[in-house]
Design an enzyme around this catalytic site. Structure first.
Site, PDB file in Angstrom:
ATOM      1  N   TYR A  52     -29.892  -9.196  -6.718  1.00  0.00           N
ATOM      2  CA  TYR A  52     -30.588  -8.151  -5.976  1.00  0.00           C
ATOM      3  C   TYR A  52     -32.059  -8.543  -5.819  1.00  0.00           C
ATOM      4  CZ  TYR A  52     -26.486  -5.195  -6.883  1.00  0.00           C
ATOM      5  OH  TYR A  52     -25.206  -4.687  -6.947  1.00  0.00           O
ATOM      6  N   SER A 216     -20.664   1.129  -2.716  1.00  0.00           N
ATOM      7  CA  SER A 216     -20.702   1.535  -1.297  1.00  0.00           C
ATOM      8  C   SER A 216     -19.801   2.736  -1.041  1.00  0.00           C
ATOM      9  CB  SER A 216     -20.336   0.372  -0.379  1.00  0.00           C
ATOM     10  OG  SER A 216     -21.334  -0.605  -0.375  1.00  0.00           O
ATOM     11  N   PRO A 217     -19.994   3.837  -1.775  1.00  0.00           N
ATOM     12  CA  PRO A 217     -19.088   4.983  -1.687  1.00  0.00           C
ATOM     13  C   PRO A 217     -19.201   5.802  -0.402  1.00  0.00           C
ATOM     14  CG  PRO A 217     -20.934   5.499  -3.130  1.00  0.00           C
ATOM     15  CD  PRO A 217     -21.057   4.046  -2.788  1.00  0.00           C
ATOM     16  N   PHE A 227     -20.785   6.635   6.892  1.00  0.00           N
ATOM     17  CA  PHE A 227     -19.990   7.527   7.752  1.00  0.00           C
ATOM     18  C   PHE A 227     -20.537   8.949   7.791  1.00  0.00           C
ATOM     19  CE2 PHE A 227     -17.662   7.423   3.630  1.00  0.00           C
ATOM     20  CZ  PHE A 227     -17.781   8.745   3.261  1.00  0.00           C
TER      21      PHE A 227
END
Length: 306
Positions: A52, A216-217, A227
């Site tokens: 990261y 990445s929920p 979304f």
């Protein structure tokens, strides 16, 4: 904050994890405030990786925590990952040991609560991983071990040689990206959702008492973005908005609660640097969706039931 037992142990951990991948975008004041907000919300579990920002996120976090006398190391759960290099993967003994030393230096701590192997290495030699884990455990540098993005066969291969139990597997999971779940629902069907891409790793982890951590929920397929509020998922967002009113939260809270409702005891990794979004996500830990609402959300994302 809802607590769960970690990987078949008696260690209680929060169901929501603070993902630290984007913390490098915050200045020192913002980062300190963000860490304190997380702790106030019951999120003392922080997920890092040496990749990261090439370690910069770990360095910033280490500076923030070590410079704040109100934060005690023993009250934090620090997890990091290693194995991804520039253009290749490396799970050799030497690389694992070197990576951990650098992670500890950047985080300004003497030990990691948990080390994960970030990605499967096609050239991995499990015996070398076992030697590295033994040295890390006996030296006190790492207390617990797991993997990330590994399938059931890969975990079995590693576990065959390890003295330590692998207690965690990080996997991508969201309402929109839910092959982990659809393959179990569309068994024996000639549908795309029935394709087994990971060796039934969800059921495998449940059988082996391995905690799944969902990364990445809120992601759409093919890295098209979130979304939540996206017109490509109009039906899903309509349901999320309706249920957010029913449960007294936000669409983000409902989307998070959908993952946490699964009986596998999945942990959700936030991945946000936005304080308000962190609040919305942590709200999810207090929501228990009904079975009907869980399936309604699933179907509204375009999935099917046979």
């Amino acid at each position: 904050m809802k607590k769960i037992k970690l990987g078949g142990t008696n260690i209680l951990v929060p169901s929501v994890i603070v993902g630290c991948m984007r913390l490098g975008d915050l200045n020192s004041t913002e980062l300190n405030s963000f860490i304190h907000l997380a702790l106030e919300r019951g999120c003392n579990f922080f997920d890092h990786a040496d990749i990261y920002a090439n370690g910069y996120c770990e360095e910033l976090f280490g500076d923030a925590v070590s410079g704040d006398n109100s934060i005690k190391r023993e009250n934090l759960i620090l997890q990091s990952k290693c194995g991804i290099c520039n253009g290749y993967y490396d799970l050799s003994k030497e690389h694992i040991l070197s990576s951990v030393d650098k992670i500890l230096q950047r985080l300004k701590t003497d030990y990691l609560d948990i080390l994960l192997l970030h990605r499967p290495d096609a050239l991995v030699e499990p015996e070398e991983v076992a030697e590295a884990f033994d040295l890390l455990q006996t030296s006190g540098k790492v207390r617990l071990f797991g993997v990330s993005n590994h399938n059931s066969g890969q975990i079995e291969l590693l576990q065959k040689h390890l003295k330590q139990n692998l207690i965690i597997n990080q996997l991508q999971l969201s309402i929109a990206v839910s092959g982990l779940i659809s393959q179990g629902l569309e068994v024996n069907m000639e549908t795309s959702g029935a394709i087994n891409r990971d060796g039934s790793v969800l059921d495998y982890c449940r059988n082996k008492n391995i905690t799944i951590q969902a990364w990445s929920p809120f992601q759409m397929p093919s890295w098209q973005g979130c979304f939540i509020g996206n017109p490509k998922y109009e039906a899903l967002n309509n349901v999320l908005r309706e249920l957010s009113l029913k449960y007294g939260t936000t669409p983000t809270g409902i989307a998070g609660a959908w993952i946490l409702r699964h009986p596998a005891g999945i942990q959700l990794i936030t991945g946000t640097k936005n304080p308000e979004r962190l609040k919305e996500i942590t709200d999810a830990a207090g929501i228990s969706l009904s079975r009907e609402d869980w399936y309604r959300i699933y179907l509204s994302a375009g999935h099917i039931l046979p």
